[in-house]
Design a protein around this motif. Structure first.
Motif, PDB file in Angstrom:
ATOM      1  N   VAL A 184      22.124  -0.873  40.878  1.00 35.72           N
ATOM      2  CA  VAL A 184      23.142  -0.576  39.873  1.00 35.72           C
ATOM      3  C   VAL A 184      22.517  -0.508  38.478  1.00 35.72           C
ATOM      4  CG1 VAL A 184      25.239  -1.407  38.733  1.00 35.72           C
ATOM      5  CG2 VAL A 184      25.032  -1.535  41.223  1.00 35.72           C
ATOM      6  N   GLU A 185      21.662  -1.459  38.154  1.00 30.05           N
ATOM      7  CA  GLU A 185      21.013  -1.463  36.837  1.00 30.05           C
ATOM      8  C   GLU A 185      20.154  -0.213  36.641  1.00 30.05           C
ATOM      9  OE1 GLU A 185      18.857  -5.089  36.534  1.00 30.05           O
ATOM     10  OE2 GLU A 185      20.640  -6.333  36.247  1.00 30.05           O
ATOM     11  N   GLY A 186      19.434   0.181  37.662  1.00 32.63           N
ATOM     12  CA  GLY A 186      18.602   1.377  37.574  1.00 32.63           C
ATOM     13  C   GLY A 186      19.432   2.634  37.424  1.00 32.63           C
ATOM     14  N   VAL A 187      20.539   2.706  38.163  1.00 32.33           N
ATOM     15  CA  VAL A 187      21.435   3.859  38.072  1.00 32.33           C
ATOM     16  C   VAL A 187      22.037   3.952  36.670  1.00 32.33           C
ATOM     17  CG1 VAL A 187      23.690   4.734  38.827  1.00 32.33           C
ATOM     18  CG2 VAL A 187      21.974   4.058  40.525  1.00 32.33           C
ATOM     19  N   GLU A 188      22.492   2.832  36.123  1.00 31.53           N
ATOM     20  CA  GLU A 188      23.091   2.858  34.790  1.00 31.53           C
ATOM     21  C   GLU A 188      22.065   3.255  33.728  1.00 31.53           C
ATOM     22  OE1 GLU A 188      26.935   0.535  34.131  1.00 31.53           O
ATOM     23  OE2 GLU A 188      25.427  -0.993  34.580  1.00 31.53           O
ATOM     24  N   ALA A 189      20.825   2.779  33.884  1.00 34.30           N
ATOM     25  CA  ALA A 189      19.763   3.145  32.930  1.00 34.30           C
ATOM     26  C   ALA A 189      19.484   4.646  32.993  1.00 34.30           C
ATOM     27  CB  ALA A 189      18.493   2.350  33.230  1.00 34.30           C
ATOM     28  N   ALA A 190      19.438   5.188  34.198  1.00 34.72           N
ATOM     29  CA  ALA A 190      19.199   6.624  34.358  1.00 34.72           C
ATOM     30  C   ALA A 190      20.389   7.435  33.850  1.00 34.72           C
ATOM     31  CB  ALA A 190      18.919   6.944  35.825  1.00 34.72           C
ATOM     32  N   ARG A 191      21.596   6.955  34.118  1.00 33.54           N
ATOM     33  CA  ARG A 191      22.806   7.633  33.636  1.00 33.54           C
ATOM     34  C   ARG A 191      22.799   7.737  32.118  1.00 33.54           C
ATOM     35  NH1 ARG A 191      27.593   4.872  33.464  1.00 33.54           N
ATOM     36  NH2 ARG A 191      26.298   3.339  32.369  1.00 33.54           N
ATOM     37  N   PRO A 244      22.229  12.835  30.646  1.00 32.58           N
ATOM     38  CA  PRO A 244      23.660  13.181  30.641  1.00 32.58           C
ATOM     39  C   PRO A 244      24.051  14.222  31.684  1.00 32.58           C
ATOM     40  CG  PRO A 244      22.526  14.165  28.756  1.00 32.58           C
ATOM     41  CD  PRO A 244      21.557  13.237  29.398  1.00 32.58           C
ATOM     42  N   ASP A 245      23.064  14.848  32.349  1.00 36.56           N
ATOM     43  CA  ASP A 245      23.374  15.879  33.349  1.00 36.56           C
ATOM     44  C   ASP A 245      23.442  15.318  34.768  1.00 36.56           C
ATOM     45  OD1 ASP A 245      20.686  15.322  33.492  1.00 36.56           O
ATOM     46  OD2 ASP A 245      20.008  17.408  33.421  1.00 36.56           O
ATOM     47  N   LEU A 246      23.393  14.003  34.920  1.00 40.07           N
ATOM     48  CA  LEU A 246      23.426  13.397  36.242  1.00 40.07           C
ATOM     49  C   LEU A 246      24.727  12.640  36.489  1.00 40.07           C
ATOM     50  CD1 LEU A 246      19.828  11.905  36.746  1.00 40.07           C
ATOM     51  CD2 LEU A 246      20.735  14.070  37.592  1.00 40.07           C
ATOM     52  N   GLU A 247      25.197  12.714  37.752  1.00 38.39           N
ATOM     53  CA  GLU A 247      26.310  11.905  38.216  1.00 38.39           C
ATOM     54  C   GLU A 247      25.870  11.150  39.466  1.00 38.39           C
ATOM     55  OE1 GLU A 247      29.643  14.383  39.004  1.00 38.39           O
ATOM     56  OE2 GLU A 247      29.761  15.183  36.961  1.00 38.39           O
ATOM     57  N   PHE A 248      26.542  10.040  39.755  1.00 37.21           N
ATOM     58  CA  PHE A 248      26.121   9.188  40.864  1.00 37.21           C
ATOM     59  C   PHE A 248      27.310   8.758  41.711  1.00 37.21           C
ATOM     60  CE2 PHE A 248      23.186   8.647  37.359  1.00 37.21           C
ATOM     61  CZ  PHE A 248      21.945   8.779  37.966  1.00 37.21           C
ATOM     62  N   ASP A 249      27.130   8.840  43.026  1.00 34.33           N
ATOM     63  CA  ASP A 249      28.058   8.240  43.979  1.00 34.33           C
ATOM     64  C   ASP A 249      27.338   7.058  44.616  1.00 34.33           C
ATOM     65  OD1 ASP A 249      30.051  10.057  43.480  1.00 34.33           O
ATOM     66  OD2 ASP A 249      29.668  11.288  45.254  1.00 34.33           O
ATOM     67  N   LEU A 250      27.877   5.857  44.421  1.00 34.64           N
ATOM     68  CA  LEU A 250      27.281   4.649  44.988  1.00 34.64           C
ATOM     69  C   LEU A 250      28.007   4.300  46.283  1.00 34.64           C
ATOM     70  CD1 LEU A 250      26.787   2.337  41.868  1.00 34.64           C
ATOM     71  CD2 LEU A 250      25.306   4.129  42.763  1.00 34.64           C
ATOM     72  N   TYR A 251      27.266   4.235  47.382  1.00 39.55           N
ATOM     73  CA  TYR A 251      27.821   3.913  48.688  1.00 39.55           C
ATOM     74  C   TYR A 251      27.509   2.454  49.020  1.00 39.55           C
ATOM     75  CZ  TYR A 251      28.615   8.890  49.393  1.00 39.55           C
ATOM     76  OH  TYR A 251      29.061  10.187  49.266  1.00 39.55           O
ATOM     77  N   GLY A 252      28.569   1.684  49.321  1.00 39.74           N
ATOM     78  CA  GLY A 252      28.347   0.284  49.640  1.00 39.74           C
ATOM     79  C   GLY A 252      29.626  -0.521  49.629  1.00 39.74           C
TER      80      GLY A 252
END
Length: 343
Positions: free
Chosen positions: A18-25, A29-37
């Motif tokens: 989650v921390e890595g995804v938020e840092a990358a987000r 600005p051109d990325l979106e994420f679906d977190l499965y879990g």
């Protein structure tokens, strides 16, 4: 661009993921994420849900499970659901730090391989340690997806590595070498000698010959190809040697008296630079090249920095269209005969 993320995989999941995804987000600005879990474990860790969507799954594939059986029986696991999202066009890439075998199986059986690729290869980006080297890293495959390979598989790996080096790392006309037990042309068993001959005959590959495992990190090639068993054994031996050296140095400093400790303090910036260079978090994850979409396995012990670096790597793959270029080359209906040096 949307990345399907297995939020439950890895030693430090879901927090590091989650921390890595938020840092990358925040960085892209051109990325979106679906977190499965599991939402009860993942949602409390999300500080800002902008461009992040939580998708509930009810099963997890642990590190010790048999891969093919796990993906067949755990249809609602985070790995299977994320891979299926890519298969169905709901996401552009798949990222996980979980069970390596399950990720490979999901990539192969769910995402699917490119026509013309017999066996996808696990591709690692490794550091070049030679002082003064022009490049900082190189492409290494197959680093463990296939224990047994045929000659044509290694030739395909050479092309897969070439596309990746050119498109993602920005290397023009990359040098390609074959991992072998000697640098001379006549080294190796029948298999490696035959692969050498085939690679050397291809005029559209910059094949420079053999490289020994002792020279793996010395920057002699931009791409090193091998069968998965040999490459994985060589890689683990190299990693083990590096850990042993660091352990010996640490022991020497701790038990070397005042002079050793003062020396460490003076050389601390040097040790820090070495640590940064050898840190796998810097180079992203291992890509299963030969599939119809980016499937990337980051290290099981990845921290948030490694997750962010891997997402950056995936973004570059998507923006450069390396998969599309690979499909165009290997599709039997579009592929032309490769020129040879004797033609």
């Amino acid at each position: 661009m949307k990345i399907a993320v297995d939020a439950m995989g890895g030693d430090n999941a879901p927090q590091a993921v989650v921390e890595g995804v938020e840092a990358a987000r925040d960085l892209y600005p051109d990325l979106e994420f679906d977190l499965y879990g599991d939402p009860s474990k993942v949602e409390p860790l999300i500080n800002n849900s902008d461009r992040i969507r939580m998708i509930k799954t009810t099963e997890e594939i642990s590190m010790g499970e048999e891969p093919v059986r796990a993906i067949r029986h755990k249809k609602d696991s985070s790995i299977v659901r994320a891979a299926r999202a890519v298969k169905e066009g709901k996401a552009d890439a798949f990222l996980s730090a979980g069970n390596t075998g399950a990720i490979l199986a999901a990539g192969l059986f769910i995402v699917g391989r490119i026509k013309g690729i017999d066996r996808p290869g696990l591709t690692s980006i490794l550091p070049i340690t030679k002082p003064g080297a022009k490049r900082h890293n190189f492409v290494y495959l197959d680093s463990g997806a296939n224990a047994e390979s045929k000659e044509k598989n290694l030739v395909q790996y050479a092309y897969l590595g070439k596309f990746y080096a050119e498109q993602v790392l920005g290397v023009a006309n990359p040098r390609i070498a074959l991992l072998n037990n000697g640098a001379e042309e006549d080294k190796g068993d029948k298999f490696h000698k035959a692969v050498w001959q085939q690679l050397n005959a291809l005029d559209d590959l910059n094949f420079i010959g053999n490289v020994e495992s002792g020279d793996l990190l010395f920057g002699k090639a931009d791409i090193i190809v091998s069968d998965g068993w040999t490459a994985n054994a060589a890689l683990k031996a190299t990693e083990g040697t590096a850990k042993m050296i660091m352990s010996v140095l640490k022991d020497g400093i701790l038990h070397g008296g005042l002079r050793a400790k003062l020396g460490y303090l003076l050389l601390h910036p040097v040790f820090h630079r070495i640590g940064q260079k050898m840190n796998t978090s810097t180079y992203g994850g291992a890509v299963l090249l030969g599939l119809k979409a980016p499937v990337v396995k980051t290290h099981g012990a990845s921290d948030s920095v490694a997750v962010k670096s891997t997402i950056s790597q995936i973004r570059t793959m998507l923006k450069t269209g390396v998969i599309e270029k690979t499909v165009e080359f290997f599709d039997p209906e579009a592929k032309v005969d490769k020129p040879t040096k004797n033609a």
